[in-house]
Design a protein around this motif. Structure first.
Motif, PDB file in Angstrom:
ATOM      1  N   TYR A  94      -7.115   5.374 -19.374  1.00 15.22           N
ATOM      2  CA  TYR A  94      -8.466   5.304 -20.287  1.00 15.22           C
ATOM      3  C   TYR A  94      -8.131   6.779 -20.740  1.00 15.22           C
ATOM      4  CZ  TYR A  94     -10.359   1.644 -18.501  1.00 15.22           C
ATOM      5  OH  TYR A  94     -10.783  -0.109 -18.223  1.00 15.22           O
ATOM      6  N   VAL A  95      -9.051   7.478 -21.385  1.00 11.55           N
ATOM      7  CA  VAL A  95      -8.815   9.370 -21.433  1.00 11.55           C
ATOM      8  C   VAL A  95     -10.121   9.381 -21.677  1.00 11.55           C
ATOM      9  CG1 VAL A  95      -7.940  10.683 -22.953  1.00 11.55           C
ATOM     10  CG2 VAL A  95      -6.615   9.536 -22.664  1.00 11.55           C
ATOM     11  N   LEU A  96     -10.972  10.226 -20.659  1.00 11.85           N
ATOM     12  CA  LEU A  96     -11.661  11.212 -20.912  1.00 11.85           C
ATOM     13  C   LEU A  96     -11.737  12.655 -21.875  1.00 11.85           C
ATOM     14  CD1 LEU A  96     -15.092  11.365 -19.785  1.00 11.85           C
ATOM     15  CD2 LEU A  96     -13.698  12.800 -17.970  1.00 11.85           C
ATOM     16  N   ILE A  97     -12.805  12.452 -22.740  1.00  9.18           N
ATOM     17  CA  ILE A  97     -12.904  13.557 -23.782  1.00  9.18           C
ATOM     18  C   ILE A  97     -14.013  14.691 -23.198  1.00  9.18           C
ATOM     19  CG2 ILE A  97     -13.975  14.653 -25.838  1.00  9.18           C
ATOM     20  CD1 ILE A  97     -11.487  12.571 -25.695  1.00  9.18           C
ATOM     21  N   ASP A  98     -13.540  15.296 -21.792  1.00 12.00           N
ATOM     22  CA  ASP A  98     -14.225  15.778 -21.239  1.00 12.00           C
ATOM     23  C   ASP A  98     -14.641  17.862 -21.555  1.00 12.00           C
ATOM     24  OD1 ASP A  98     -15.571  17.897 -18.735  1.00 12.00           O
ATOM     25  OD2 ASP A  98     -13.554  18.187 -18.347  1.00 12.00           O
ATOM     26  N   THR A  99     -15.714  17.705 -21.374  1.00 13.79           N
ATOM     27  CA  THR A  99     -16.529  19.038 -21.736  1.00 13.79           C
ATOM     28  C   THR A  99     -16.587  20.469 -20.941  1.00 13.79           C
ATOM     29  OG1 THR A  99     -19.058  18.283 -21.257  1.00 13.79           O
ATOM     30  CG2 THR A  99     -18.189  17.715 -23.678  1.00 13.79           C
ATOM     31  N   ALA A 100     -16.072  21.448 -21.291  1.00 17.14           N
ATOM     32  CA  ALA A 100     -15.982  22.094 -20.004  1.00 17.14           C
ATOM     33  C   ALA A 100     -17.161  22.193 -19.163  1.00 17.14           C
ATOM     34  CB  ALA A 100     -16.106  23.660 -20.582  1.00 17.14           C
ATOM     35  N   GLY A 101     -17.028  22.499 -18.229  1.00 11.37           N
ATOM     36  CA  GLY A 101     -18.154  22.581 -16.758  1.00 11.37           C
ATOM     37  C   GLY A 101     -18.594  21.201 -16.332  1.00 11.37           C
ATOM     38  N   MET A 102     -18.112  19.760 -17.249  1.00  7.32           N
ATOM     39  CA  MET A 102     -18.641  18.508 -16.157  1.00  7.32           C
ATOM     40  C   MET A 102     -17.839  18.272 -14.959  1.00  7.32           C
ATOM     41  SD  MET A 102     -19.086  15.257 -18.276  1.00  7.32           S
ATOM     42  CE  MET A 102     -16.861  14.699 -17.805  1.00  7.32           C
ATOM     43  N   ARG A 103     -15.897  18.714 -15.439  1.00  2.64           N
ATOM     44  CA  ARG A 103     -15.864  18.096 -13.732  1.00  2.64           C
ATOM     45  C   ARG A 103     -15.662  19.828 -12.863  1.00  2.64           C
ATOM     46  NH1 ARG A 103     -10.738  18.893 -14.150  1.00  2.64           N
ATOM     47  NH2 ARG A 103     -11.242  19.974 -16.038  1.00  2.64           N
ATOM     48  N   LYS A 104     -16.010  20.106 -13.453  1.00  2.00           N
ATOM     49  CA  LYS A 104     -16.188  21.671 -12.220  1.00  2.00           C
ATOM     50  C   LYS A 104     -17.025  22.508 -12.883  1.00  2.00           C
ATOM     51  CE  LYS A 104     -10.765  21.533 -11.673  1.00  2.00           C
ATOM     52  NZ  LYS A 104      -9.247  22.437 -11.546  1.00  2.00           N
ATOM     53  N   LYS A 105     -18.363  22.447 -12.183  1.00  2.00           N
ATOM     54  CA  LYS A 105     -19.417  23.017 -12.356  1.00  2.00           C
ATOM     55  C   LYS A 105     -19.754  24.037 -12.244  1.00  2.00           C
ATOM     56  CE  LYS A 105     -23.596  21.911 -13.673  1.00  2.00           C
ATOM     57  NZ  LYS A 105     -25.185  20.491 -13.320  1.00  2.00           N
ATOM     58  N   SER A 106     -18.747  24.606 -11.152  1.00  2.00           N
ATOM     59  CA  SER A 106     -19.375  26.193 -10.436  1.00  2.00           C
ATOM     60  C   SER A 106     -18.565  26.895 -11.507  1.00  2.00           C
ATOM     61  CB  SER A 106     -18.399  25.886  -9.273  1.00  2.00           C
ATOM     62  OG  SER A 106     -17.045  25.393  -9.468  1.00  2.00           O
ATOM     63  N   ARG A 107     -17.773  26.200 -12.972  1.00  3.07           N
ATOM     64  CA  ARG A 107     -17.421  27.589 -12.981  1.00  3.07           C
ATOM     65  C   ARG A 107     -18.294  28.212 -14.812  1.00  3.07           C
ATOM     66  NH1 ARG A 107     -11.020  25.162 -14.191  1.00  3.07           N
ATOM     67  NH2 ARG A 107     -10.454  25.287 -12.224  1.00  3.07           N
ATOM     68  N   ILE A 108     -18.830  27.227 -14.892  1.00  2.00           N
ATOM     69  CA  ILE A 108     -19.863  27.251 -15.813  1.00  2.00           C
ATOM     70  C   ILE A 108     -21.161  28.108 -15.336  1.00  2.00           C
ATOM     71  CG2 ILE A 108     -20.858  25.651 -18.023  1.00  2.00           C
ATOM     72  CD1 ILE A 108     -17.872  26.384 -17.784  1.00  2.00           C
ATOM     73  N   ASP A 109     -21.704  28.939 -15.723  1.00  2.74           N
ATOM     74  CA  ASP A 109     -23.148  29.619 -15.149  1.00  2.74           C
ATOM     75  C   ASP A 109     -23.752  28.940 -16.300  1.00  2.74           C
ATOM     76  OD1 ASP A 109     -23.075  30.637 -17.573  1.00  2.74           O
ATOM     77  OD2 ASP A 109     -22.362  32.941 -17.076  1.00  2.74           O
ATOM     78  N   ASP A 110     -25.252  29.365 -15.354  1.00  2.00           N
ATOM     79  CA  ASP A 110     -27.009  28.204 -16.149  1.00  2.00           C
ATOM     80  C   ASP A 110     -26.627  28.896 -17.531  1.00  2.00           C
ATOM     81  OD1 ASP A 110     -27.529  26.836 -14.289  1.00  2.00           O
ATOM     82  OD2 ASP A 110     -28.859  28.633 -12.930  1.00  2.00           O
ATOM     83  N   ARG A 111     -26.672  30.001 -18.524  1.00  2.00           N
ATOM     84  CA  ARG A 111     -26.266  30.301 -19.266  1.00  2.00           C
ATOM     85  C   ARG A 111     -25.287  29.547 -20.185  1.00  2.00           C
ATOM     86  NH1 ARG A 111     -25.089  37.276 -20.172  1.00  2.00           N
ATOM     87  NH2 ARG A 111     -22.997  36.176 -19.699  1.00  2.00           N
ATOM     88  N   VAL A 112     -24.738  29.516 -19.882  1.00  6.38           N
ATOM     89  CA  VAL A 112     -23.397  28.976 -20.570  1.00  6.38           C
ATOM     90  C   VAL A 112     -23.999  27.052 -21.101  1.00  6.38           C
ATOM     91  CG1 VAL A 112     -21.291  28.462 -20.894  1.00  6.38           C
ATOM     92  CG2 VAL A 112     -21.293  30.669 -20.434  1.00  6.38           C
ATOM     93  N   GLU A 113     -23.972  26.854 -19.590  1.00  2.32           N
ATOM     94  CA  GLU A 113     -24.461  25.660 -19.563  1.00  2.32           C
ATOM     95  C   GLU A 113     -25.612  25.048 -20.524  1.00  2.32           C
ATOM     96  OE1 GLU A 113     -24.678  21.288 -18.186  1.00  2.32           O
ATOM     97  OE2 GLU A 113     -23.442  23.942 -18.278  1.00  2.32           O
ATOM     98  N   ARG A 114     -26.603  25.646 -21.032  1.00  5.51           N
ATOM     99  CA  ARG A 114     -27.960  25.551 -21.638  1.00  5.51           C
ATOM    100  C   ARG A 114     -27.295  24.913 -23.211  1.00  5.51           C
ATOM    101  NH1 ARG A 114     -30.464  30.001 -19.809  1.00  5.51           N
ATOM    102  NH2 ARG A 114     -29.583  31.310 -21.354  1.00  5.51           N
ATOM    103  N   PHE A 115     -26.215  25.914 -23.827  1.00  4.28           N
ATOM    104  CA  PHE A 115     -25.582  25.261 -24.935  1.00  4.28           C
ATOM    105  C   PHE A 115     -25.173  24.198 -24.981  1.00  4.28           C
ATOM    106  CE2 PHE A 115     -28.266  28.887 -25.022  1.00  4.28           C
ATOM    107  CZ  PHE A 115     -27.041  30.573 -24.948  1.00  4.28           C
ATOM    108  N   SER A 116     -25.342  23.057 -24.503  1.00  3.33           N
ATOM    109  CA  SER A 116     -24.750  21.858 -24.663  1.00  3.33           C
ATOM    110  C   SER A 116     -24.456  21.134 -26.400  1.00  3.33           C
ATOM    111  CB  SER A 116     -24.835  20.953 -23.359  1.00  3.33           C
ATOM    112  OG  SER A 116     -27.073  20.226 -23.683  1.00  3.33           O
ATOM    113  N   VAL A 117     -25.376  21.612 -26.499  1.00  2.00           N
ATOM    114  CA  VAL A 117     -25.392  20.539 -27.714  1.00  2.00           C
ATOM    115  C   VAL A 117     -23.943  20.697 -29.039  1.00  2.00           C
ATOM    116  CG1 VAL A 117     -26.246  22.440 -29.533  1.00  2.00           C
ATOM    117  CG2 VAL A 117     -26.570  19.782 -29.873  1.00  2.00           C
ATOM    118  N   MET A 118     -23.515  21.517 -28.546  1.00  2.00           N
ATOM    119  CA  MET A 118     -22.027  21.599 -29.969  1.00  2.00           C
ATOM    120  C   MET A 118     -20.740  20.831 -29.359  1.00  2.00           C
ATOM    121  SD  MET A 118     -23.669  23.064 -32.615  1.00  2.00           S
ATOM    122  CE  MET A 118     -21.909  22.532 -32.907  1.00  2.00           C
ATOM    123  N   LYS A 119     -21.188  20.657 -27.359  1.00  2.85           N
ATOM    124  CA  LYS A 119     -20.081  20.468 -26.898  1.00  2.85           C
ATOM    125  C   LYS A 119     -20.268  18.600 -27.247  1.00  2.85           C
ATOM    126  CE  LYS A 119     -19.980  24.363 -23.635  1.00  2.85           C
ATOM    127  NZ  LYS A 119     -20.914  24.764 -22.485  1.00  2.85           N
TER     128      LYS A 119
END
Length: 481
Positions: A245-270
């Motif tokens: 299988y191939v997962l289409i991964d958006t930034a921060g889903m596998r390694k969420k510690s790399r993404i701060d809350d400010r960027v996490e809010r901008f999820s719709v475009m991902k």
């Protein structure tokens, strides 16, 4: 997710549409430019600054290529708050965009706020910034442009968002350079044919990362951190039960510690990008929150896109029987009209009911890639017409002549006939449901295209006008004699 989402029902792609964000201070014409690029009036246009409070997302239709265009919203605040809000707006554009159009007001000249925004944009050299000088109608273009060179950005482009002057030239340049840059960054990883592409999407903190790790185990995921055409989406090949299988991964889903809350809010475009690339989409909900407005909009977004869809209601453990009944009733009320969408109640943390997910993904993928022969389609079409006749239009009945497959993911059937432009939506849904049932599809909606045949006996309008002229002239000559 305050943005208004828009996504067309199109086949999945290897390279998603680029994202072009519009930034600028209040009342410089961001919403007017957005409306012109999308050929819509979705964004509110008003002379008062800060009217556009929510980000607007639409498909750009001005230019040689399709693209997402984002109106990042106006900044409405006092002097103490304007810098933090301006930084948040620019952060959104830089984190989620392939290019940024920085729009300024030619009549006001370069203002201190323009200098502040330009400084923030210059700090991210990986993103191309295009300076658009708006509201320049009737002014000396060279003189106006000269005032904005001091912002330290690229060559200013003089435009009029209201009249459209210079907009096509600007977008052709933006898209041409963005496409060239994306091609240079393209990943060398090629997804093998017949391998399902899966996107796991949902609001922040609903358990997407936990679900992924429970499914495949973080240590067993073979990660190819090679960006494709986007900076925020990567391909993650993994195996489950010896199947790829191939997962289409958006930034921060596998390694969420790399993404701060400010960027996490901008999820719709991902999310939009992941849905574009995927064949199967699993939407994760938080059972303890119920179905909130963001969940509803996200599910409708994926449903409209035509992707094969499954809904996973997470954090089902620890809920009382009454709470579970309430959630079930809410889901049935909101999404019952979608038909064959599978809904599973799980606990990603405890691994409860997880074993049903991967077999469901296989069924969804098979449904999305259903190969329908022309003979099967016409047999089903004939039987459906015999069971339920199309309605009458005047003295004539709408006739379905024949059909054939037009594509996959979503399955697409093209039907030819007479007066199909008058075929009611209820009958179209009946035909779609019939195809889905006959081909045993799960979580997948069949899309229809209707082609109406020309009536050979219908008099040509131009021919009729020509004959009328001849008759008139002939009558005139007769009278003259």
């Amino acid at each position: 997710m305050d943005e208004q989402e828009y996504i067309e029902s199109t086949p999945s792609v290897d390279h998603p549409k680029p994202i072009i964000s519009i930034v600028g201070r209040p009342n410089v014409g961001k919403s007017t430019l957005y409306n012109r690029l999308t050929r819509s009036r979705d964004a509110i246009v008003d002379d008062r600054p800060g009217v556009t409070r929510d980000r607007m997302v639409g498909v750009g239709r001005v230019g040689a290529l399709p693209y997402w265009v984002v109106d990042t919203g106006g900044i409405e605040s006092d002097d103490e708050e304007i810098h933090s809000l301006m930084r948040e707006q620019v952060d959104f554009a830089l984190h989620d965009s392939d290019a940024v159009i920085f729009i300024v007001d030619g009549r006001d000249g370069a203002t201190p706020v323009d200098f502040d925004i330009a400084k923030l944009l210059r700090q991210s050299p990986k993103i191309s910034v295009y300076l658009a000088v708006n509201k320049a109608e009737g002014l000396d273009r060279a003189m106006i442009a000269a005032d904005f060179y001091q912002l330290g950005l690229d060559q200013p482009t003089i435009i009029s968002g209201k009249n459209g002057d210079g907009v096509v030239r600007l977008m052709n340049r933006v898209l041409e350079e963005t496409e060239a840059r994306q091609s240079a960054e393209q990943s060398s990883y090629v997804i093998p044919e017949g391998v399902a592409k899966l996107a796991i999407v949902g609001r922040p903190n609903v358990g997407k990362s936990t679900l992924l790790n429970t499914l495949v185990g973080e240590e067993r995921v073979v990660v190819y951190d090679m960006p494709g055409t986007t900076r925020d989406s990567i391909h993650v090949p993994f195996k489950f039960a010896d199947k790829e299988y191939v997962l289409i991964d958006t930034a921060g889903m596998r390694k969420k510690s790399r993404i701060d809350d400010r960027v996490e809010r901008f999820s719709v475009m991902k999310t939009l990008r992941a849905v574009e690339l995927a064949q199967v989409v699993a939407i994760v909900l938080d059972a303890r929150d119920g179905i909130v407005d963001q969940d509803n909009r996200l599910i409708n977004l994926v449903f409209t896109s035509g992707r094969s869809l499954m809904i996973l209601v997470n954090k089902w453990d620890g809920m009382s029987a009454y709470e579970r009944d309430q959630v079930r009733a809410q889901i049935d009320r909101k999404f019952g009209h979608m038909g064959n969408i599978p809904i599973e109640f799980i606990s990603a943390k405890l691994g409860k009911n997880i074993d049903v997910i991967m077999p469901l993904i296989d069924k969804l993928y098979d449904s999305a890639m259903t190969d329908m022969s022309t003979g099967q389609i016409n047999r089903i079409l004939k039987e459906a017409e015999e069971k339920r006749n199309p309605p009458m239009v005047g003295n004539y009945r709408i006739k379905l002549k024949f059909g054939h497959q037009g594509g996959m993911n979503p399955p697409h059937v093209i039907i030819h006939g007479n007066q199909l432009d008058k075929l009611p939506q209820t009958y179209q849904r009946y035909l779609s449901n019939t195809f889905e049932r006959e081909f045993n599809m799960v979580g997948t909606k069949v899309r229809l295209s209707l082609k109406t045949s020309d009536n050979p006996y219908k008099p040509d309008e131009n021919s009729r006008k020509s004959k009328d002229k001849v008759k008139y002239r002939g009558g005139g000559r007769g009278k003259a004699k």
